[in-house]
Structures are given as C-alpha cells and as structure tokens.
Design an enzyme around this catalytic site. Structure first.
Site, mmCIF file in Angstrom:
data_model
loop_
_atom_site.group_PDB
_atom_site.id
_atom_site.type_symbol
_atom_site.label_atom_id
_atom_site.label_comp_id
_atom_site.label_asym_id
_atom_site.label_seq_id
_atom_site.Cartn_x
_atom_site.Cartn_y
_atom_site.Cartn_z
ATOM 1 N N ASP A 30 4.668 5.005 -2.773
ATOM 2 C CA ASP A 30 3.445 4.477 -3.369
ATOM 3 C C ASP A 30 3.766 3.564 -4.552
ATOM 4 O O ASP A 30 4.762 3.778 -5.239
ATOM 5 C CB ASP A 30 2.558 5.652 -3.821
ATOM 6 C CG ASP A 30 1.137 5.228 -4.082
ATOM 7 O OD1 ASP A 30 0.752 4.110 -3.684
ATOM 8 O OD2 ASP A 30 0.397 6.010 -4.703
ATOM 9 N N HIS A 47 5.592 -4.890 -0.955
ATOM 10 C CA HIS A 47 5.988 -4.193 0.279
ATOM 11 C C HIS A 47 7.395 -4.632 0.705
ATOM 12 O O HIS A 47 8.202 -3.801 1.148
ATOM 13 C CB HIS A 47 4.985 -4.488 1.404
ATOM 14 C CG HIS A 47 3.597 -3.977 1.117
ATOM 15 N ND1 HIS A 47 3.353 -2.725 0.588
ATOM 16 C CD2 HIS A 47 2.373 -4.555 1.291
ATOM 17 C CE1 HIS A 47 2.044 -2.565 0.450
ATOM 18 N NE2 HIS A 47 1.435 -3.653 0.863
ATOM 19 N N GLU A 77 -5.776 5.270 7.198
ATOM 20 C CA GLU A 77 -6.659 4.659 6.195
ATOM 21 C C GLU A 77 -6.205 3.247 5.830
ATOM 22 O O GLU A 77 -7.005 2.410 5.419
ATOM 23 C CB GLU A 77 -6.711 5.526 4.919
ATOM 24 C CG GLU A 77 -7.436 6.859 5.072
ATOM 25 C CD GLU A 77 -6.642 7.925 5.821
ATOM 26 O OE1 GLU A 77 -5.397 7.807 5.910
ATOM 27 O OE2 GLU A 77 -7.270 8.885 6.328
ATOM 28 N N LEU A 141 21.429 11.496 10.840
ATOM 29 C CA LEU A 141 20.167 11.561 10.099
ATOM 30 C C LEU A 141 19.056 11.074 11.021
ATOM 31 O O LEU A 141 19.233 10.065 11.717
ATOM 32 C CB LEU A 141 20.243 10.647 8.859
ATOM 33 C CG LEU A 141 18.934 10.318 8.128
ATOM 34 C CD1 LEU A 141 18.376 11.563 7.421
ATOM 35 C CD2 LEU A 141 19.140 9.204 7.091
HETATM 36 C C1 FPP Z 1 1.828 2.122 -0.729
HETATM 37 O O1 FPP Z 1 1.768 1.223 -1.804
HETATM 38 C C2 FPP Z 1 2.662 1.600 0.330
HETATM 39 C C3 FPP Z 1 2.240 1.294 1.589
HETATM 40 C C4 FPP Z 1 0.852 1.466 2.045
HETATM 41 C C5 FPP Z 1 3.146 0.717 2.584
HETATM 42 C C6 FPP Z 1 4.533 1.254 2.607
HETATM 43 C C7 FPP Z 1 5.361 0.247 3.214
HETATM 44 C C8 FPP Z 1 6.568 -0.143 2.799
HETATM 45 C C9 FPP Z 1 7.342 0.506 1.723
HETATM 46 C C10 FPP Z 1 7.142 -1.326 3.489
HETATM 47 C C11 FPP Z 1 8.396 -1.115 4.164
HETATM 48 C C12 FPP Z 1 8.455 0.064 5.029
HETATM 49 C C13 FPP Z 1 9.387 0.198 5.969
HETATM 50 C C14 FPP Z 1 9.488 1.437 6.728
HETATM 51 C C15 FPP Z 1 10.336 -0.884 6.262
HETATM 52 P P1 FPP Z 1 0.361 0.581 -2.187
HETATM 53 O O2 FPP Z 1 0.283 -0.735 -1.512
HETATM 54 O O3 FPP Z 1 -0.742 1.525 -1.876
HETATM 55 O O4 FPP Z 1 0.550 0.410 -3.734
HETATM 56 P P2 FPP Z 1 -0.594 0.502 -4.858
HETATM 57 O O5 FPP Z 1 -1.147 1.900 -4.841
HETATM 58 O O6 FPP Z 1 0.157 0.194 -6.120
HETATM 59 O O7 FPP Z 1 -1.628 -0.537 -4.514
#
Ligand code: FPP
Length: 250
Positions: A30, A47, A77, A141
């Site tokens: 997050d 991301h 969501e 893993l």
């Molecule tokens: C939450 O941060 C993150 C996500 C919804 C996406 C997670 C995806 C990645 C880490 C990209 C790469 C993943 C892989 C497996 C290659 P947020 O966008 O909700 O952050 P915020 O709460 O600060 O808005």
C-alpha cells in the site's frame, strides 16, 4: 581507502535475521499513490516503482528461505479506480510477468495466482498463464499474486461449493469443519501465512485473506510500498522472530 561519495551515503546492507523465519509471508502493498503524489508524479509512477519493491522482496524471501510469498496486487475493489489507472496497472503487470520470468527461473521461484483471474483482460491472463507455465517446475519459493481478489468472494465460492456437495448427497452438513472450508479456498495448496506485512501505516485488512490470517502475526510499517526493500523485509522478519505465537493456547 575511503569510499566514493555514493558509498558514503548508501547504508551498508542489512544481514538477514538469524531468528525464526516465516514459512509464508503475505503483503498488502500500500502507498503507491501517496508515494507518487509526494514526488509530484503520476500514480502509475508509484505502481512502477512498486514493481521494483516486488523484485527486491522476492530476492529477500529467497535469501531467507521463505517458502510462500503472497502479494495483494489487485483487489476486486480496485476495478473501481479510473480506467486509465486500471489499464496502466494491467500493462505493468504484463510487462513484469514477461520480463521477470528468467530471473524467477534463476531463483527457483514458481509463480501462481489467486482470485477471479478470469476477470482480467485477455492479454494479462495470457501473460499470467505463460509466466505460470514457464516457472511451474520451480520449487524454492512460490510467489502467489492475488489478482481481482476478494476474500469475501473466495469464502462465498467455498460455501457454494460445499452446498453443492451437500445437495448432491456427497457431504453431510455435520461433517463440515474448518479443514473442509480451507480445502475449498483458492489457497488450499498453501499453508496459512505466518506473517502479514502492510505498508503505509494503514491498520486494516481490506478484504485480504480474512480466513487464512486468523493466527497470523501482523507487522505494519509507515514505509510506503515503492520504498520497501529487502532490508525492510528483514526488519519485519526480525520483529516476527520476537513474537510469542500461542495460537490461542498458553
Ligand atoms: C496500493 O497502493 C497498490 C495497488 C492497488 C497496486 C499494487 C501494485 C503494484 C505494487 C504494482 C506491481 C505489482 C506487481 C505484482 C508487479 P495505492 O495505489 O492504493 O496507494 P495509495 O493508498 O497511496 O493511493
């Protein structure tokens, strides 16, 4: 001889913790959006940087001997986000899956996925299928990506499957227990997580592995996911090693 300017400012690498190592680590990644906003960048840049954190954590897990790493990469969501962000995340995932396979093979990492992957765009599903097939023989893993994942949906599907078995006369309702429910979840092949890490300081589960986390140790860090690296993982595992896990007993 004195080091260069950059070696003077780069902290020395942290040694892996010497205590108990979790068999299964689950992570709620997050803070990508906040990381990007803090730097005046687009959310997608957060991301992208988050994908580097994934790479580093996989390496860290291999160094530690962790057997399963489950990452909350996209929740049901998350489909409600702006269309451009969803499309960007899917493309990022496709690039990651295509590019990372050789390294996953070098490291002995098998890639798997949980969630309603059939809801992903076709190109993402294909990239996922290719990466799964190319890494299927690895056994050091298991990297599990939760994609279009909802824990409540997972539990509902398990209940429906059990109900169908009852209806078909194959299952006595009185015989349904925690094990039979676990056997009908997407995660049936994995042990429950020992350690859950959530970055960016939020204190909630956000519909992630609600059943499987019943006895899991939680580690919440203020670090935003794009900044999370192997050393942060080691720190979490060190903290885990100091917990006294009683599973409800004394
Ligand atoms: C939450 O941060 C993150 C996500 C919804 C996406 C997670 C995806 C990645 C880490 C990209 C790469 C993943 C892989 C497996 C290659 P947020 O966008 O909700 O952050 P915020 O709460 O600060 O808005």
């Amino acid at each position: 001889m004195r080091g260069s300017a950059s070696s003077l400012t780069t902290p020395p690498p942290t040694a892996p913790p010497s205590g108990p190592v979790p068999r299964h680590i689950a992570i709620i990644m997050d803070g990508n959006g906040r990381w990007a906003r803090g730097k005046g960048l687009e959310r997608l840049n957060g991301h992208e940087r988050g994908a580097e954190a994934v790479r580093d954590c996989v390496k860290g897990c291999r160094e530690l001997g962790v057997e399963y790493l489950t990452l909350y990469a996209f929740s049901t969501e998350n489909w409600k986000r702006p269309r451009a962000e969803v499309a960007g995340l899917m493309k990022l995932l496709e690039r990651f899956l295509a590019k990372e396979v050789p390294e996953l093979n070098t490291q002995g990492v098998r890639l798997e996925a949980i969630g309603r992957v059939e809801e992903l765009p076709e190109s993402t599903r294909k990239a996922l299928d290719r990466a799964k097939a190319a890494t299927a023989a690895n056994d050091k893993l298991t990297l599990v990506l939760a994609l279009s994942y909802s824990s409540r949906v997972e539990i509902v599907e398990a209940v429906q499957a059990l109900a169908r078995e009852v209806q078909a006369g194959k299952l006595d309702p009185a015989a349904i227990d925690a094990e039979s429910v676990s056997r009908h979840l997407y995660t049936r092949a994995y042990p429950d997580p020992d350690l859950l890490i959530r970055t960016s300081g939020e204190m909630r589960l956000s519909n992630f592995l609600l059943w499987q986390l019943s006895y899991t140790e939680f580690y919440i860090t203020q670090t935003l996911w794009p900044d999370f690296r192997k050393d942060d993982l080691f720190e979490a595992v060190r903290a885990y090693g100091q917990r006294n896990r009683r599973f409800g007993a004394l």
